[in-house]
Design an enzyme around this catalytic site. Structure first.
Site, PDB file in Angstrom:
ATOM      1  N   ASP A 197      30.904  42.520  35.701  1.00 40.44           N
ATOM      2  CA  ASP A 197      31.775  42.271  34.361  1.00 40.44           C
ATOM      3  C   ASP A 197      31.624  42.202  33.084  1.00 40.44           C
ATOM      4  O   ASP A 197      29.778  42.413  32.973  1.00 40.44           O
ATOM      5  CB  ASP A 197      32.469  40.428  34.659  1.00 40.44           C
ATOM      6  CG  ASP A 197      32.722  39.548  35.268  1.00 40.44           C
ATOM      7  OD1 ASP A 197      33.625  40.491  35.474  1.00 40.44           O
ATOM      8  OD2 ASP A 197      32.772  38.297  35.770  1.00 40.44           O
ATOM      9  N   ASP A 253      39.946  41.919  35.539  1.00 42.43           N
ATOM     10  CA  ASP A 253      40.396  40.417  35.796  1.00 42.43           C
ATOM     11  C   ASP A 253      41.665  40.718  34.509  1.00 42.43           C
ATOM     12  O   ASP A 253      42.750  39.916  34.356  1.00 42.43           O
ATOM     13  CB  ASP A 253      38.996  39.718  35.300  1.00 42.43           C
ATOM     14  CG  ASP A 253      38.251  39.882  36.066  1.00 42.43           C
ATOM     15  OD1 ASP A 253      38.155  40.166  37.174  1.00 42.43           O
ATOM     16  OD2 ASP A 253      36.760  39.713  35.718  1.00 42.43           O
TER      17      ASP A 253
END
EC number: 3.4.23.36
Length: 167
Positions: free
Chosen positions: A125, A143
């Protein structure tokens, strides 16, 4: 496989590639700036709002949930990907265009994150947003694809004029 279904799978491939390239660029740049710990690559502050690009790692599902169940979580993710792939392949002609787009985004996001798990052992991330002291969990393009696909699907299923025709 029809031309349209081929374009759907090529779109998924392009989105997955975009996700993986973005993660690779962030990881390489971070290692270049700070070899032993993740480096802040970009920061934008506007009043109390801030946007950061800094790599972080997630070993679980969304928000780090189920991190202790890595193998069952991976099996579940692969099962969902296979089901989406088969569903798109079998039902392609009868799916509404919005449903196709939504499922394509979800498939691409899921493939992007599973690829991270297979290559890195965890999901990479790197996007962070905060407002005052509230901070949204870090996320990545995969995501964002999953979230956007889910919103499109829910919007189509519940708010379209054709709400009685779910697929």
């Amino acid at each position: 496989m029809t031309t349209r279904s081929l374009s759907t799978f090529l779109t998924s491939f392009l989105l997955v590639s975009l996700d993986w390239v973005s993660k690779l660029v962030v990881l390489l740049k971070s290692c270049q700036l700070s070899p032993h710990s993740p480096a802040l690559l970009y920061s934008y502050v506007w009043g109390h709002f801030s946007f950061l690009i800094v790599p972080s790692f997630n070993e679980g599902a969304a928000f780090g949930l189920f991190a202790q169940y890595k193998i069952p979580l991976l099996i579940f993710r692969v099962f969902v990907i296979l089901c989406l792939f088969l569903f798109l392949g079998i039902k392609f002609r009868s799916l509404h265009i919005r449903t196709r787009i939504a499922l394509t985004l979800i498939l691409a996001g899921a493939l992007g994150n599973v690829g991270d798990i297979l290559f890195h052992g965890k999901v990479v991330d790197f996007l962070s947003i905060s407002y005052y002291s509230w901070s949204f969990p870090s996320f990545n393009l995969a995501d964002a694809f999953i979230s956007l696909g889910t919103l499109l699907l829910v919007g189509h299923l519940y708010f379209s004029k054709e709400h009685k025709k779910y697929f």
